[in-house]
Structure formats: C-alpha cells, structure tokens
Design a protein around this motif. Structure first.
Motif, short mmCIF file in Angstrom:
data_model
loop_
_atom_site.label_atom_id
_atom_site.label_comp_id
_atom_site.label_asym_id
_atom_site.label_seq_id
_atom_site.Cartn_x
_atom_site.Cartn_y
_atom_site.Cartn_z
N ASN B 294 0.74 -1.02 -0.21
CA ASN B 294 0.38 -0.03 -0.25
C ASN B 294 0.49 1.49 0.00
OD1 ASN B 294 -1.58 -2.31 1.89
ND2 ASN B 294 -2.75 -1.91 0.15
N LEU B 295 1.43 1.26 -1.03
CA LEU B 295 3.34 2.48 -0.99
C LEU B 295 2.23 4.16 -1.78
CD1 LEU B 295 5.70 3.49 0.29
CD2 LEU B 295 6.09 2.56 -2.43
N THR B 296 2.36 4.42 -0.90
CA THR B 296 1.78 6.34 -1.08
C THR B 296 2.68 7.09 -0.89
OG1 THR B 296 0.00 5.16 -0.92
CG2 THR B 296 -0.38 7.47 -1.42
N LYS B 297 3.28 7.57 -2.24
CA LYS B 297 3.90 8.78 -2.64
C LYS B 297 3.09 10.41 -2.70
CE LYS B 297 6.97 11.92 -1.23
NZ LYS B 297 7.56 12.13 0.36
N VAL B 298 3.07 11.30 -1.69
CA VAL B 298 1.49 12.45 -2.03
C VAL B 298 2.89 13.76 -2.59
CG1 VAL B 298 0.18 13.59 -1.96
CG2 VAL B 298 -0.25 11.54 -1.79
N PHE B 299 2.64 14.40 -3.24
CA PHE B 299 3.94 15.99 -3.46
C PHE B 299 2.98 16.75 -3.42
CE2 PHE B 299 6.79 12.87 -5.92
CZ PHE B 299 8.08 12.56 -5.08
N ASP B 300 3.25 17.75 -2.82
CA ASP B 300 3.04 19.35 -2.45
C ASP B 300 3.30 19.64 -3.65
OD1 ASP B 300 1.28 19.01 -0.24
OD2 ASP B 300 3.02 19.32 0.46
N ILE B 301 2.30 20.56 -4.79
CA ILE B 301 2.82 21.37 -6.10
C ILE B 301 3.09 22.39 -5.25
CG2 ILE B 301 2.81 21.74 -8.51
CD1 ILE B 301 2.44 18.90 -8.80
N ARG B 302 4.00 24.10 -5.51
CA ARG B 302 2.98 24.78 -5.21
C ARG B 302 3.04 25.80 -6.24
NH1 ARG B 302 7.06 27.76 -2.28
NH2 ARG B 302 7.69 26.79 -0.61
N LYS B 303 1.42 26.37 -5.74
CA LYS B 303 0.87 27.34 -7.50
C LYS B 303 0.81 28.40 -7.07
CE LYS B 303 -0.32 23.56 -9.95
NZ LYS B 303 -0.74 24.33 -11.30
N LYS B 310 -1.92 18.95 -4.46
CA LYS B 310 -1.46 18.18 -4.16
C LYS B 310 -1.17 16.63 -5.36
CE LYS B 310 -1.82 17.43 0.88
NZ LYS B 310 -0.60 17.50 1.44
N PHE B 311 -0.44 16.33 -5.54
CA PHE B 311 -0.02 15.16 -6.86
C PHE B 311 0.34 14.09 -6.44
CE2 PHE B 311 3.28 13.58 -9.95
CZ PHE B 311 2.40 13.03 -10.53
N THR B 312 0.10 12.78 -6.42
CA THR B 312 -0.14 11.83 -6.04
C THR B 312 0.85 10.78 -6.81
OG1 THR B 312 -2.04 11.40 -4.94
CG2 THR B 312 -1.35 9.29 -4.95
N ALA B 313 1.90 10.48 -6.86
CA ALA B 313 2.88 9.79 -7.27
C ALA B 313 2.87 8.90 -7.61
CB ALA B 313 4.43 10.52 -7.41
N VAL B 314 2.22 8.33 -6.54
CA VAL B 314 2.68 6.75 -6.57
C VAL B 314 1.65 6.52 -5.45
CG1 VAL B 314 3.97 4.42 -5.34
CG2 VAL B 314 5.37 6.01 -5.87
N ASP B 315 0.62 5.64 -5.61
CA ASP B 315 -0.79 5.40 -5.07
C ASP B 315 -1.09 3.91 -4.97
OD1 ASP B 315 -3.46 5.73 -4.99
OD2 ASP B 315 -4.56 6.68 -6.32
N ASN B 316 -0.79 3.82 -4.08
CA ASN B 316 -1.15 2.43 -3.16
C ASN B 316 -0.41 0.97 -4.18
OD1 ASN B 316 -2.71 0.61 -1.70
ND2 ASN B 316 -4.59 0.73 -2.49
N VAL B 317 0.89 0.96 -3.91
CA VAL B 317 1.11 0.16 -4.67
C VAL B 317 1.55 -0.81 -3.77
CG1 VAL B 317 3.34 -0.19 -5.75
CG2 VAL B 317 2.44 1.18 -6.49
N SER B 350 7.84 8.17 2.49
CA SER B 350 6.85 7.62 1.88
C SER B 350 5.43 8.58 2.57
CB SER B 350 6.33 5.59 1.91
OG SER B 350 6.14 5.80 3.30
N THR B 351 4.45 9.00 1.77
CA THR B 351 3.33 9.27 2.59
C THR B 351 2.41 7.89 3.62
OG1 THR B 351 3.08 10.77 0.96
CG2 THR B 351 1.21 10.88 2.34
N SER B 352 2.12 7.30 2.41
CA SER B 352 1.49 6.37 3.77
C SER B 352 1.97 5.09 3.10
CB SER B 352 -0.43 6.53 3.43
OG SER B 352 -0.73 5.98 2.72
N GLY B 353 1.70 3.54 3.54
CA GLY B 353 2.24 2.00 3.50
C GLY B 353 3.62 2.20 3.88
N GLU B 354 3.86 0.31 3.08
CA GLU B 354 5.47 0.00 4.39
C GLU B 354 5.84 -0.68 3.25
OE1 GLU B 354 3.47 -3.15 7.04
OE2 GLU B 354 3.01 -1.53 8.51
N ILE B 355 7.30 -0.48 3.92
CA ILE B 355 8.55 -1.51 2.40
C ILE B 355 9.72 -1.55 3.66
CG2 ILE B 355 10.67 -0.61 1.00
CD1 ILE B 355 9.77 1.67 0.42
N THR B 356 9.05 -3.51 3.29
CA THR B 356 9.65 -4.62 4.61
C THR B 356 10.53 -5.38 4.02
OG1 THR B 356 7.54 -4.74 5.93
CG2 THR B 356 9.35 -6.12 6.10
N PHE B 357 11.88 -5.15 4.18
CA PHE B 357 13.19 -5.43 3.86
C PHE B 357 13.72 -7.05 4.97
CE2 PHE B 357 17.72 -6.37 2.98
CZ PHE B 357 17.73 -6.32 1.42
#
Lengths: 308, 547
Positions: B294-303, B310-317, B350-357
């Motif tokens: 459930n890896l998610t990465k959200v970037f803030d884009i300055r306007k 908000k820009f979701t670069a990686v969405d629940n992967v 990451s914004t949310s989600g887990e990476i387990t190694f």
C-alpha cells in the motif's frame, strides 16, 4: 508579477532598518570623538562641548540616538552635518552627479561590453577574440588609480580631448572621461561574461535547429544566441549599477567629482553619523531596487521564470 | 513513379569521407560511405553512437560541427554536389529543400521564444509565411497533430510535454514542404506509445507531401519497420545497405547479425530470454526479500501565494520480490516508477504504506540501522556519465563504500577492488583511470562494481541500461544476469523499456499514473496481457510485427 514587485518593495523596510542600524552602530562604536574631530583638536570650553553634544544627541545612549534618527527620518529630516548644512541638501547635490556618472559608466560597459563580447564569442580563438581577452585581462589587472591617472594625463592633458577635471556643475560631457575609467574594469568583465555565454549558447541544440530551418546566420545570432546569452550579463550589470551608485572614491578623487563617494569619504573621516547613515540608507534602497529591476528583466528575458 | 520512367535519386552520397580536426590530430568519422535516397522514399541509417550515422546526415544539410569537414567524396542533392557548398547556398537549401527534425525535443526549441514565433520565422525565412502568417502557423501545427494550435502557438516550449515539443519540431521541419527530411533519432527521447504516434504521424505527413526521409536511429527494429531501405553503419563505414526486411531476415555482415541478435525490441518479440536464468529461478519457493504494501507518495506542488496542490505520484502500490529474482517495474515517464525506487532506497520518505526488507520495516529505521540497511541495498542509476564523480579515480569510486563502512584495511580494500573489477570483466589497471577515460558501457560496469562492493543482497537498477547502445546494453544485462546467479542477488529493475524487461525480469509490474495496472510473471504479461495499457505498450515496441 505585481504581487512579486509589491512583496519585494515591502522587503525594503526591514532591510533598510537593519542596514541603517548596523551602520549607525558601526559609526557609534568607531574609536575617536566626533566633537574632537569637529573642533580640529583645539580646546573648547566644557559648556560649548556639552551644547554641541546635545545638539547632535551625542549625550544620549545608542538606542535613543538611533530612535531619534528614525523618528526624524519619517518626517524626511535627515539631520544636520557638522558643518551645519542639512544632510538632505548635501545628498541632493551629490546624488545627481553620481547618478550621471553611474549611468554613463553603465552605458559604456553595457553597450561596448556586449558588442565586443558577442563578436569575440562568435570568433572564438581568432585574432579579435585573443586581442580582446588579453586587453581585458590587462584592464582587470591594472589598479583603477593607475588607469585613471594615465587616461587623465593622456586624454585630458596631452591630447586635450576632454577636461582633465570636473567642475562643480559636473555636466554630462565633463563626466565622460571619469565614466570611462569607472566603466573600464566592469567593461572587461562584461566582455568576458558575454563571450563565455555566447560560446556556450552558440553550440546549443536549438541554435543548430534554427540554422537547419534556413535562417541566415545573422538572424540566428541576433534572435537565438543573443537573447539567451544576455541573462547572466544582465545580472552583472544590475549588481554593478548598485556599486556604481555607491560612488567610486578613487575615480571621484582623481577627477575631483563632487559625488557620493567624496561625500561619504569625508563624512566617515569626520565621524559624522547623520551623513554616513543617510548616504548608506539611500544606497541600500538603490541596491534593492537595482536587484528588483534585474529580477524583472530576468522574467522578461526568460519566460521560464515566473514570480509569484 | 509510373509517370517517371527513370527516377533520378534525390540524394546520392558517393564515397563520402568526413574528418574532424582535433588537438590530437584528424579523426575520420566517416569513410567511403555510399547510399542513395529516391524521391519520396524512407531510408534509415542504423548504428550505435559514434558510428558516423548522424555525422553523415548532418553533412547533407551543412551542419557539421565547426571542426568537421567533408574530406572526400560527393553529396549530390538533386544532381548538385553540396558536399562543400557555401554557407549561402545552404541557407537557400535549408528549410524548403532539406528539412530537419532533431533528436532531443527538450533542447531543440529555444526556451525564450514562443512556439508560434519559432514556426513563423521558419516560414518567413523561406518566403512561405503568406498574407496571414498566424493562420499558416496554426495550420502547420495542426498538421503535425497538435490539438488547439492557435492557443498552443502562444505558449513557450516549457509549457509543452516532450511529445508535444517533438510535434512542434516536426511542424518546423516540414513547414516549408522540403523534398528531403532528415530525422535524427526523432523519437528516442520519448515513451514508446508516444514514439509510435509520432512516427505514424510523420509517415502519414511525409507520404502526403511526397517527402523523402533520411531516418537516423540506433534501433534496428524501428528502422526495419519504418524504412524501405536500411544503411547499417559501424565505425564510420557503411557495412550493409539494402532493402530493410532483407537485411533484417538475412543479415550478411557480422556486425548486423550481432545487432539483430541483441536488439531488445526484436528479441522481446521472439521471446528468447537467457535459458539458464529461467531454469534457475523458481519464484514459488523463494521467500520475499522485499515487500511493498500500500505504498503511497503524495507531493505538494507549489501554486503560488502559498497555495499548494497535491500530486499523487505513487498510489497504493503493493508487490513482493522473492529472494534471488528480478522484478521489473515498467511504465512511461511520470508513472511513478522512479519514485518507488527512491523510496525503496530510503532516499525519499513515503506518505503512507510500508516497505519491508527481510522482515524489517524500513520506514522507521534509526540512523544506525539505516546505515546497515544501505549496506544491504545498493543502487545503479541511469546515467553512467552523471553518477560517477569525475574527480574520483575508478579505484577511489569503488573503494569509497568500503572505507565508509570501515571494511578491511587499505591492502585488503585494494585486493577487493581488483576482485570486483574482475567480476565486471574490467582489467585491474582500470582502477588508476578516471570516468572520462571510459566509455558508457565501461562506466556502467564500474557503477555495478561499486554497487557490489558491499556485497548487497538487493540492487535497485533505475533505468540502469537505458543510456547504453544495444550491444553494450545486451552485455551489461548479461553481466547482471550472471552476477545474480553467482551471488543470489535480488534485483528491482526500473525501466521504461518493455523490450529489456523480457530479457532480464522474472516478474513484472506495469505502472500507469502511479498505479500498478497489471502484475504477474514475465511470460504472463507478454503472452497474455490483461490490461489495455499493457497491450498498447507491447504493440508499440518497434519491429513487433516484423518477425
């Protein structure tokens, strides 16, 4: 763009207060007594001395002195010099002279610098380029006072093409020679900066594409190389305008120009706080505005730059 | 050509030799090149970087770099020898007789002028602007497939995507209806699906206008698909020249044979992956070394004005990589694949989600644990020119991680560096050299040696072979494959190139706009793709239909 400009102008206030505070403190902390300097070391009665101290608020602690200065400033009262003249008058006489000098110097370095720089850049490694590179190196290496005296002697005294010194009126034509001396060192930098920038840009992919479109070489250089090459040059010129306005003590000294450099130099020697702080304050404003103009020119030259 | 009994060639290159003068003496970039382009015909020049393919074509439009010149032979354009024509003659020819579409859309438009201006000056220079240049510009842009051309003409290049810019460049190249168009790798900087659209469009336009095309490419599959004739160049010489399909099916020169064997786009279609690798990897048994959930990465884009978007670069992967296998993450630019690589390398939070190694979550490692983690997971990046410090000798580059992690003394480290160089098939003497003395492939071998120095368990390859020529690419892929078998390495392989995936991967995740649209074993994805997006990607591999 408008909000960016307003924001930048609003920034002037803290920058101005910070800068004047610092300068005020530096002059305050400088060893030596301004009253002693004023009297030229001659003895004076304690009563006169106390009166003088009170007149210039020198008997007050630092914060009060600075506070009084700021209070007067709001009412456009810049205070009095030790010779009894309003500082505003002194500035009013010196600044137009320096402004004329700076504008002339900036024109000389901008126009000739960009022209020579472009030609040298387009003919990299050829005779013109090598000559210009060596000449600019010499100009950078020789101190201003040498350059100033040599030009004054050759052009002013021997050839008599221009007056060797400047009168109290400091007209445009009188200022050409000092402006040349003043602009010469920056001219050398502008040439080198333009040259490097042109060399970099002329091998850019879009220049080759422009050539492939069937444009003449002339147009390729004018439209596609020049504008892109001016961006770093404009930054330099803008910053230089600020320092030229600060007055050139050496050049003004050689040619006897009654400008800001002269005024500031004399005021510092005398420990004349109101004059020093007023001059520096105005210079701060000039610097910030010059930088603002540079930033706006940036956006004009390069559409990728947008201010918000 | 029925109305013209004996058609005259439009471009005839005869015994062409091009020499560059350098401080180290003359360099012969092209020698004895011969080929012909008939009116309306598409001829492709194929070769690797430095083969002289671009140089030959640029000579035909008088755009050789300052120190280059045609030293022998002729370039006949419509019967006229233009090999050493004057600059004035070339100004006349360029644009309306010979046009050009350059390689890199990002750098070939002047960033400070509007697109419309750049098209208009082309028309004006060739006297074709007409009474209403604005309308002509819009027409030309529309012809090149730019939607909403009036508005687009008022924008600057940085407001265009790569594909849009390439369309603008095609518009410029064809604006004055040249009889010959030189297309220098016109799509190699673009994603495959965009590449296909652009090339299709170019085909349509040139056949409508009757323009002959000289297509320069490093991709033999693409050349065979798009051109009638192919010229194969190698080290400045034409080694093979003839009808495209004939060369592809029956290559005579050993170089062409090697090129065809290692071209990923062609082998991807044939499906000939290294057999050994298929046998050894049995994904079912292996434990997952890396688990992404459930890896998610959200970037803030300055306007501006402090406003953010908000820009979701990686969405629940979510995906797993079993130990000792290769998982490829495939997607076009902007799909979020490199963002995943950066999060796995812990270079980005990451914004949310887990990476387990290996059973350990990497999101909340302490400074010390992170240091240990870095030793176990190493990256190899795309650009071997940019990722090696030019001021470091090869020895210092490879030795640095050992020193940082305090492994061994200087004698044992030197021994280790020699071993590593040996592992990546580089001579030990290389260690005294500097990156600028090595070729792209050699540098990537050094980058691999550096990654291996700490004996990591997993290597993250972020477009590790994308910048390399096909033959070199095949060698590097082979090396990675060997190392995996020897050392039981696990690879996370980020790439935009589906063709490469087939050569290296066991499992594939296909990404589109931050989401995984399909994942499965490499055979499943290639043989029975489920999503339309994957099917489009596969169909866009050049040369797919040829064998």
């Amino acid at each position: 763009m408008l909000s960016f400009t307003l924001k930048r102008i609003a920034q002037l206030i803290p920058v101005f207060i910070g800068a004047t505070l610092l300068v005020y403190f530096l002059v305050f902390a400088t060893p030596g007594d301004p009253i002693a300097a004023l009297s030229g070391g001659k003895p004076m009665t304690p009563a006169t001395e106390a009166a003088l101290r009170a007149q210039y608020n020198l008997d007050q602690p630092f914060w009060i002195q600075y506070g009084l200065y700021l209070k007067n400033l709001v009412t456009f009262d810049l205070g009095m010099s030790f010779s009894g003249q309003p500082v505003a008058d002194l500035l009013g006489r010196a600044f137009p002279v320096t402004a004329r000098l700076a504008i002339l110097a900036l024109l000389i370095e901008g126009v000739f610098g960009i022209i020579f720089g472009v030609i040298a850049g387009m003919r990299k490694g050829k005779f013109f380029d090598s000559t210009i590179l060596v000449a600019s190196l010499i100009v950078i290496a020789v101190p201003t006072f040498v350059l100033g005296f040599v030009l004054q002697f050759v052009i002013g005294v021997k050839l008599e093409w221009a007056k060797p010194t400047v009168s109290g009126a400091a007209t445009w034509s009188e200022l050409i020679l000092p402006a040349m001396v003043l602009g010469l060192v920056s001219l050398a930098y502008v040439i080198r900066l333009t040259r490097t920038s042109v060399i970099e840009n002329k091998s850019a992919d879009y220049v080759r594409t422009a050539t492939a479109k069937g444009l003449s070489r002339n147009r390729v250089v004018r439209v596609h190389v020049l504008r892109n090459s001016l961006i770093p040059v404009v930054t330099f010129l803008g910053a230089d305008l600020g320092s030229l306005m600060g007055g050139a003590i050496v050049t003004e000294g050689i040619f006897n120009v009654p400008g800001v450099g002269n005024l500031l130099y004399r005021a510092i020697l005398k420990g004349e706080t109101p004059t020093v702080v007023a001059v520096v304050g105005v210079l701060v404003i000039v610097f910030v505005l010059a930088n603002l103009i540079v930033d706006m020119l940036y956006a004009l030259l390069d559409p990728r730059i947008r201010y918000a | 050509m029925s109305e013209n009994a004996t058609p005259k060639p439009l471009l005839e290159v005869k015994d062409l030799a091009i020499t560059f003068s350098t401080p180290d003496g003359p360099v012969h970039a092209v020698r004895d090149a011969n080929f012909t382009v008939m009116p309306g015909e598409t001829v492709a020049i194929v070769g690797e970087s430095g083969s002289g393919k671009s140089t030959s074509a640029l000579a035909a439009i008088g755009l050789l770099a300052g120190n280059g010149r045609v030293s022998a032979g002729q370039i006949l354009f419509d019967g006229e020898d233009i090999a050493n024509a004057s600059e004035k003659r070339f100004v006349e020819l360029r644009g309306n007789h010979i046009g050009m579409v350059p390689q890199d859309p990002m750098s070939n438009l002047n960033p400070v002028w509007k697109i419309g201006f750049q098209v208009k000056e082309t028309l004006k220079a060739n006297g074709l602007a007409g009474d209403n240049p604005k309308k002509r510009v819009a027409q030309v842009l529309a012809d090149a497939g730019l939607p909403n051309p009036e508005a687009r003409a008022n924008q600057y290049p940085h407001e265009f995507s790569g594909g849009m810019r390439q369309r603008a460049l095609i518009a410029i190249g064809l604006a004055c209806r040249p009889r010959l168009l030189i297309a220098d790798e016109p799509t190699s900087a673009l994603d495959v699906t965009v590449q296909q659209q652009i090339l299709d469009h170019l085909d349509t336009m040139t056949s409508e206008l009757g323009t002959a095309v000289l297509l320069i490419t490093h991709d033999l599959g693409l050349a065979a698909e798009r051109a009638e004739k192919v010229v194969v160049m190698y080290k400045g010489r034409v080694v093979e020249y003839g009808p495209a399909l004939e060369i592809l099916r029956n290559p005579k020169h050993p170089y062409t044979q090697r090129l065809i064997n290692s071209a990923p786009s062609l082998s991807a279609v044939r499906g000939d992956k290294h057999e050994a690798a298929v046998e050894e990897t049995s994904p079912a048994k292996a434990e997952p070394l890396l688990t992404v959930s459930n890896l998610t990465k959200v970037f803030d884009i300055r306007k501006g004005f402090g406003k953010k978007e908000k820009f979701t670069a990686v969405d629940n992967v979510s995906f797993e990589i079993p130990k000792g296998t290769t998982t490829a993450v495939v997607g076009e630019s902007g799909s979020g694949k490199s963002t995943i690589a950066q999060m796995v390398l812990n270079l980005l939070d990451s914004t949310s989600g887990e990476i387990t190694f290996d059973g350990q979550q990497i999101g909340n490692l302490s400074e010390k644990q992170l240091f240990k983690y870095r030793r176990r997971v190493q990256p190899i990046f795309q650009d071997p020119y940019g990722s090696l410090d030019p001021m470091y000798s090869i020895y210092r580059t490879i030795e640095e991680p050992l020193r940082i992690h305090g492994i061994g003394n200087s004698a044992s480290r030197q021994k280790k560096v020699k071993e590593l160089l040996n592992q990546v098939s580089m001579p030990a003497a290389t260690m005294h050299r500097f990156p600028n003395e090595l070729s792209g492939g050699q540098r990537q071998r050094i980058a691999i040696a550096r990654a291996l120095a700490l004996q990591p368990e997993m290597i993250v390859c972020d477009e590790a072979v994308s910048a390399l020529d096909v033959l070199v690419q095949a060698q590097v892929l082979e090396l990675l494959d060997e190392l995996q078998r020897e050392m039981d390495l696990t690879y996370l392989f980020i790439t935009h190139d589906l063709a490469v995936v087939r050569q290296i991967a066991d499992n594939v995740c296909v990404m589109e706009r931050g989401k995984i649209v399909e994942q499965g074993s490499v055979d499943d994805i290639f043989e029975a793709p489920k999503s339309d997006y994957t099917r489009n990607l596969l169909a866009a591999i050049p040369g797919a239909t040829l064998i």
